[in-house]
Design an enzyme around this catalytic site. Structure first.
Site, PDB file in Angstrom:
ATOM      1  N   TYR A 140      -7.876  -3.394   0.772  1.00  0.00           N
ATOM      2  CA  TYR A 140      -8.070  -2.252  -0.103  1.00  0.00           C
ATOM      3  C   TYR A 140      -7.746  -2.669  -1.537  1.00  0.00           C
ATOM      4  CZ  TYR A 140      -6.901   2.138  -2.416  1.00  0.00           C
ATOM      5  OH  TYR A 140      -6.817   3.168  -3.316  1.00  0.00           O
ATOM      6  N   ARG A 157      15.376  12.994  -1.480  1.00  0.00           N
ATOM      7  CA  ARG A 157      14.919  11.622  -1.736  1.00  0.00           C
ATOM      8  C   ARG A 157      15.482  10.663  -0.700  1.00  0.00           C
ATOM      9  NH1 ARG A 157      17.130   7.728  -5.120  1.00  0.00           N
ATOM     10  NH2 ARG A 157      18.359   9.281  -6.259  1.00  0.00           N
ATOM     11  N   ASP A 169      -1.911  -2.778   7.703  1.00  0.00           N
ATOM     12  CA  ASP A 169      -2.341  -1.445   7.288  1.00  0.00           C
ATOM     13  C   ASP A 169      -3.280  -0.890   8.357  1.00  0.00           C
ATOM     14  OD1 ASP A 169      -3.524   0.790   6.123  1.00  0.00           O
ATOM     15  OD2 ASP A 169      -3.497  -0.065   4.113  1.00  0.00           O
ATOM     16  N   LYS A 216      -5.140   9.985   4.890  1.00  0.00           N
ATOM     17  CA  LYS A 216      -6.430   9.774   5.529  1.00  0.00           C
ATOM     18  C   LYS A 216      -6.481  10.469   6.896  1.00  0.00           C
ATOM     19  CE  LYS A 216      -7.433   7.159   1.963  1.00  0.00           C
ATOM     20  NZ  LYS A 216      -6.174   6.994   1.261  1.00  0.00           N
TER      21      LYS A 216
END
Length: 401
Positions: free
Chosen positions: A108, A55, A181, A206
């Site tokens: 988005y 983590r 973004d 993506k």
């Protein structure tokens, strides 16, 4: 040593000096052992020391972070479990109650939802702007509580390209941190850091991974101090990248330039043909001369991108019918993979927006979003034509088969 002990303590030898694998090794380990308590304590101090717990950092994840920083020209990067993890992690790390965020109107749907939630829960003011006018942004940003500017290189799904150089110059002058973004453009088409962005975020799901088999996100930083400031918050949030997802993304990145070339070429052909089709009311693709962002896209993008949107004549019913009638393209929510995908934003990716917000973002009720894959473009066009030729819209133009 008994068998039970030997079974637990498997051999884990480092590579010999002078030898290294051609591909990045997958280090699928949640924790790492140390020889001294002092070394373990020292490793906990920051994001760049030896791996302690995945983590907080992992060798495979770190290789992805360094690769992405190199692609975007950044000082460093942080990898996340998803694109929304990256966006949420950055926003939650940098914002406090009472702060103001200036955001592009067409974003988005997930980003829109997070900003709306922050406004409702924590009293963060969100001011929406067109993204086309630096003066409009400056008027909204000249406020002591303004902390962030949020933009998309290519807006999802309308294809709007904001005035990155103008807006980012104003943000830098005002001391406002800018977040861009870059998922739809990828580093192949645009480098927002070169235009003055502070943080570039990606859904690595993506184009970067490119094969519809990864869920991931990343943030790349122009200044390493900002990365170090955000890292502790992301550790607390727990939206860390999984090593296997990072490894899959690293596997996909080497073909990114080749894939983007094919995505963009196919999208350009389909956009041009759709714009001339009698059953199509409008096409949204920044590579088309008639698009409002065409000149800006030519200035900041190396190509028009692999995503287009169009409005079949007939409104919402026509859009929903089209996405159910395609045969080569697939009805699915994501984008950026090697296969062509279609969806209906108003009822899926942007369902969080009400009618007024959809209209303000330029998303028509029947708008279809098409993520163009790398299939043969003539096969894709045949598929589009046969879907458009069917009721309820094809009959109106004598196209029904």
């Amino acid at each position: 040593m008994e068998l039970g002990t030997r079974a637990v303590h498997v051999v884990n030898e480092p590579l010999p000096p002078g030898s290294r694998p051609l591909s990045v090794p997958l280090v699928q380990s949640s924790a790492f052992a140390f020889d001294s308590a002092e070394a373990l304590a020292d490793a906990m101090a920051g994001p760049d020391g030896p791996s302690v717990y995945s983590r907080r950092g992992n060798p495979t994840v770190r290789a992805l972070e360094q690769t992405l920083a190199g692609l975007e020209g950044g000082a460093g990067a942080l990898a996340f479990a998803s694109g929304m993890g990256a966006i949420s992690g950055v926003l939650l790390a940098l914002l406090r109650p009472g702060d103001r965020v200036v955001a592009q109107r067409c974003l988005y749907g997930g980003t829109h939802a997070v900003l709306t939630d922050l406004a409702e829960r924590y009293g963060i003011e969100v001011v929406r702007i067109s993204g086309d006018d630096p003066a409009e942004f400056e008027a909204a940003a000249v406020h002591p509580a303004t902390r962030l500017l949020v933009l998309e290189t290519i807006a999802n799904p309308t294809g709007q390209v904001p005035d990155l150089p103008g807006l980012l110059a104003v943000a830098r002058a005002l001391g406002v941190v800018s977040v861009v973004d870059n998922s739809l453009a990828s580093p192949v088409l645009c480098s927002p850091l070169e235009h003055g962005a502070d943080i570039v975020v990606h859904s690595t799901t993506k184009y970067l991974s490119g094969h519809s088999d990864v869920l991931g996100g990343a943030a790349v930083f122009a200044d390493d101090g900002l990365r170090r400031r955000i890292w502790p918050r992301t550790v607390e949030l727990g939206a860390c990248a999984d090593p296997f997802a990072a490894w899959l993304t690293l596997r996909g990145i080497p073909t990114l330039p080749l894939r983007m070339r094919a995505h963009c070429a196919g999208a350009a052909v389909l956009a041009e043909r759709l714009a001339a089709h009698p059953a199509v009311a409008a096409v949204h693709y920044p590579g088309l001369p008639g698009h409002p962002s065409y000149e800006r896209a030519r200035a900041v993008l190396s190509a028009g991108g692999g995503l287009l949107a169009f409005e079949p004549a007939g409104g919402r019913e026509a859009g929903r019918a089209f996405i159910e009638r395609v045969r080569v393209a697939r009805l699915a929510l994501s984008l950026g993979g090697v296969e062509t995908l279609v969806t209906h934003p108003a009822s899926t990716s942007h369902r969080e927006l009400d009618g007024a917000a959809l209209a303000a973002a330029g998303i028509a009720p029947g708008l279809v979003r098409m993520s163009v894959g790398i299939e043969d473009v003539e096969d894709l066009w045949d598929d589009v034509e046969q879907a458009l030729a069917q009721a309820p819209f094809g009959a109106s133009f004598g196209l029904t088969k």
